[in-house]
Write an enzyme that holds these catalytic residues in place. Structure first.
Site, PDB file in Angstrom:
ATOM      1  CD  GLU A 188      -2.816   1.351   2.388  1.00 19.91           C
ATOM      2  OE1 GLU A 188      -2.816   0.453   3.248  1.00 19.91           O
ATOM      3  OE2 GLU A 188      -3.562   2.334   2.431  1.00 19.91           O
ATOM      4  CE  LYS A 230      -6.093  -0.146   1.690  1.00 26.44           C
ATOM      5  NZ  LYS A 230      -6.755  -0.741   2.852  1.00 26.44           N
ATOM      6  CB  SER A 271     -12.274   4.983   0.746  1.00 29.41           C
ATOM      7  OG  SER A 271     -12.153   4.816   2.135  1.00 29.41           O
ATOM      8  N   GLY A 272      -9.418   6.572   1.372  1.00 21.78           N
ATOM      9  CA  GLY A 272      -8.555   7.730   1.586  1.00 21.78           C
ATOM     10  C   GLY A 272      -9.218   9.072   1.847  1.00 21.78           C
ATOM     11  NE  ARG A 303     -10.443   7.363   6.082  1.00 21.31           N
ATOM     12  CZ  ARG A 303      -9.484   8.198   5.707  1.00 21.31           C
ATOM     13  NH1 ARG A 303      -9.559   9.461   6.075  1.00 21.31           N
ATOM     14  NH2 ARG A 303      -8.474   7.780   4.983  1.00 21.31           N
TER      15      ARG A 303
HETATM   16  P1  13P Z   1      -9.502   4.186   4.058  1.00 22.36           P
HETATM   17  O1  13P Z   1     -10.313   3.425   3.006  1.00 22.36           O
HETATM   18  O2  13P Z   1     -10.320   4.791   5.133  1.00 22.36           O
HETATM   19  O3  13P Z   1      -8.500   5.094   3.426  1.00 22.36           O
HETATM   20  O4  13P Z   1      -8.681   3.071   4.846  1.00 22.36           O
HETATM   21  C1  13P Z   1      -8.098   2.065   4.134  1.00 22.36           C
HETATM   22  C2  13P Z   1      -6.799   1.725   4.748  1.00 22.36           C
HETATM   23  O5  13P Z   1      -6.593   0.618   5.174  1.00 22.36           O
HETATM   24  C3  13P Z   1      -5.756   2.756   4.785  1.00 22.36           C
HETATM   25  O6  13P Z   1      -4.557   2.208   5.194  1.00 22.36           O
END
Ligand code: 13P
Length: 347
Positions: A188, A230, A271-272, A303
């Site tokens: 990620e 990711k 989703s960030g 989120r």
């Molecule tokens: P979000 O989808 O809230 O960004 O979280 C995903 C995640 O695992 C970030 O490390």
């Protein structure tokens, strides 16, 4: 750690790395990221006026993992160290709850972001110390995939080449160690949406970030058919005007076609900071634009799968069914978007 005894009960997921990765991105399904660190979940609970204790965190995670039929659209769940050791109120360990639904348990293994050379601006992800031992323990607890997140900022002259390279080197070491322990690494590299940059700048930075990360994965000898990527979507900064889903989709696909190797089985977006609806609209548009792409394009949302469930719950036992319904609804809509079958009238 490798004795048959320790592995008993996990026969469901006695599969190759490639098979696990593909199962995580099966049609209509994606990953729930429920691996918020104690600090992060504390912030989310503060917004709904719930005190964050080991027990309230356990109760909240229990409602997610036991939500009726969530497994129709959730293939795997990323857990946090505390959570993988917790159980339901009736004493069933969370990994067992997930396994019994055919949902693959995963685990966040990085130890968070530490300041880099220019401490105000950039970070380097930590967590390689003792990682081999921790992976063996997590495997015994049921984890079959892991997550390590690097965060890259867009700014004037940022991210720096040094920070990017150092993060990519660590990511590659983590990924290799995971595979040696029969755990699928989720790689990620998140390019953050903080700032006022436009989508073209995000495209340029994301492309460079992915290029460097895949270079390092290659150097380390990571098997690319046994990872999931990711990434962020290619999207404008949160302080800039929003691009339309079709533009986001077009730029995202163009970027990946240039730099993501075809062996990678799946790309699971974070989703960030997008709203729940935006995260569905954009994922849907990406899937519609993905004709001819070699990878599955799915989700690993935190989120965007949990925001309405958290609000509906608000820490009250009597709200558990409503919170579960809210979570399952988001999972269904994400599952539809992952197949290019979402539209906003379904909201
Ligand atoms: P979000 O989808 O809230 O960004 O979280 C995903 C995640 O695992 C970030 O490390």
């Amino acid at each position: 750690m490798d004795s048959p005894d320790v592995r008993r009960g996990n026969d469901n997921f006695n599969m190759s790395l490639n098979e696990i990765a593909k199962k995580l991105v099966a049609p209509g399904k994606g990953i729930l990221a429920a691996d918020e660190s104690t600090g992060t979940i504390g912030k989310r609970f503060a917004k709904i006026n719930v005190e964050s204790t080991e027990e309230t965190r356990r109760q909240y995670r229990e409602l997610l993992f036991t939500a009726p039929a969530m497994e129709q659209n959730i293939s795997g769940v990323i857990l946090y160290d505390e959570t993988i050791r917790q159980s339901t109120g009736e004493g069933v360990p969370f990994p067992k709850v997930l396994e019994s639904k055919g949902v693959i348990p995963g685990i966040k293994v990085d130890a968070g972001l530490k300041p880099f050379n220019n401490p105000e601006k950039e970070t380097l992800t930590s967590g390689l110390d003792g990682l081999d031992e921790r992976l063996k323990e997590y495997y015994a607890l049921g984890a079959r995939f892991a997550k390590w997140r690097a965060a890259l900022v867009i700014g004037e002259n940022l991210p720096t080449a040094e920070c990017l390279r150092a993060n990519a080197e660590r990511m590659a070491k983590y990924a290799k160690l995971c595979q040696e322990n029969n755990v699928v690494p989720i790689v990620e590299p998140e390019v953050l949406m903080n700032g006022g940059h436009d989508i073209a700048r995000c495209y340029e930075v994301t492309k460079n970030v992915l290029k460097i990360f895949f270079e390092e994965l290659g150097k380390e000898g990571v098997a690319l058919d046994g990872i999931l990527l990711k990434p962020n979507m290619v999207i404008s900064g949160e302080e800039a005007p929003k691009a339309a889903p079709q533009e986001i989709a077009g730029m995202t696909i163009k970027c990946f076609k240039e730099v993501v190797p075809t062996e990678v089985p799946g790309i699971v977006f974070l989703s960030g900071g997008q709203s729940e609806q935006e995260a569905c609209e954009n994922l849907n548009a990406i899937n519609l634009a993905s004709v001819g792409c070699p990878w599955q394009l799915s989700y690993s949302y935190g989120r965007a799968l949990q925001a309405s469930a958290l609000r509906a719950w608000s820490g009250e036992l009597e709200n558990v069914p409503a919170a579960q319904q809210a979570f399952v609804k988001r999972a269904k809509l994400c599952g539809a978007a992952r197949d290019g079958k979402y539209n906003s009238t379904m909201e």
